[in-house]
Design a protein around this motif. Structure first.
Motif, mmCIF file in Angstrom:
data_model
loop_
_atom_site.group_PDB
_atom_site.id
_atom_site.type_symbol
_atom_site.label_atom_id
_atom_site.label_comp_id
_atom_site.label_asym_id
_atom_site.label_seq_id
_atom_site.Cartn_x
_atom_site.Cartn_y
_atom_site.Cartn_z
ATOM 1 N N UNK A 68 -60.097 -13.612 -23.050
ATOM 2 C CA UNK A 68 -58.746 -13.385 -23.494
ATOM 3 C C UNK A 68 -58.787 -12.563 -24.791
ATOM 4 N N UNK A 69 -58.210 -11.385 -24.766
ATOM 5 C CA UNK A 69 -58.189 -10.522 -25.941
ATOM 6 C C UNK A 69 -56.897 -10.744 -26.712
ATOM 7 N N UNK A 70 -57.047 -11.060 -27.981
ATOM 8 C CA UNK A 70 -55.888 -11.244 -28.856
ATOM 9 C C UNK A 70 -55.708 -9.999 -29.726
ATOM 10 N N UNK A 71 -54.526 -9.848 -30.245
ATOM 11 C CA UNK A 71 -54.244 -8.743 -31.155
ATOM 12 C C UNK A 71 -55.227 -8.750 -32.320
ATOM 13 N N UNK A 72 -55.534 -9.926 -32.840
ATOM 14 C CA UNK A 72 -56.460 -10.051 -33.952
ATOM 15 C C UNK A 72 -57.858 -9.544 -33.604
ATOM 16 N N UNK A 73 -58.251 -9.620 -32.335
ATOM 17 C CA UNK A 73 -59.567 -9.144 -31.915
ATOM 18 C C UNK A 73 -59.693 -7.619 -32.017
ATOM 19 N N UNK A 74 -58.580 -6.914 -31.935
ATOM 20 C CA UNK A 74 -58.600 -5.452 -31.962
ATOM 21 C C UNK A 74 -58.356 -4.858 -33.345
#
Length: 105
Positions: free
Chosen positions: A1-7
């Motif tokens: 699951x990719x979160x905004x914070x990961x990018x």
């Protein structure tokens, strides 16, 4: 699951004068910026829903050279008003940090 914070290497909100809020989403690199930009997750309807503003008033600007997205809209109450719970606008980004992107949503 990719979160905004990961990018993003930076996610922040702040005042853009006493009547507007602005949000900055700075990607970690070119590839993650393109993924963020092309994900379609940062939309006027999203900000309208989360912050109770008219989607027509939400301004979204993609800064390709800075690898950043800026979103601005009118504050719900002017800065310093008795009903203003965040005078600097610096805590408004919190609901977006765990936002999921793309097909992960």
């Amino acid at each position: 699951m990719t979160r905004l914070l990961d990018l993003c290497s930076l996610i922040r909100s702040k005042n853009a004068g006493p009547f507007w809020l602005t949000f900055d989403f700075v990607a970690k690199d070119q590839a993650t910026y393109e993924r963020l930009r092309d994900s379609g997750v940062l939309t006027a309807p999203l900000f309208a829903k989360l912050y109770g503003t008219d989607p027509a008033d939400v301004r979204i600007v993609h800064h390709d050279r800075a690898q950043a997205v800026k979103v601005s809209f009118p504050r719900p109450v002017r800065q310093g008003d008795l009903d203003d719970s965040d005078s600097y606008g610096g805590q408004q980004h919190a609901p977006l940090i765990d936002l999921r992107l793309g097909r992960d949503r």
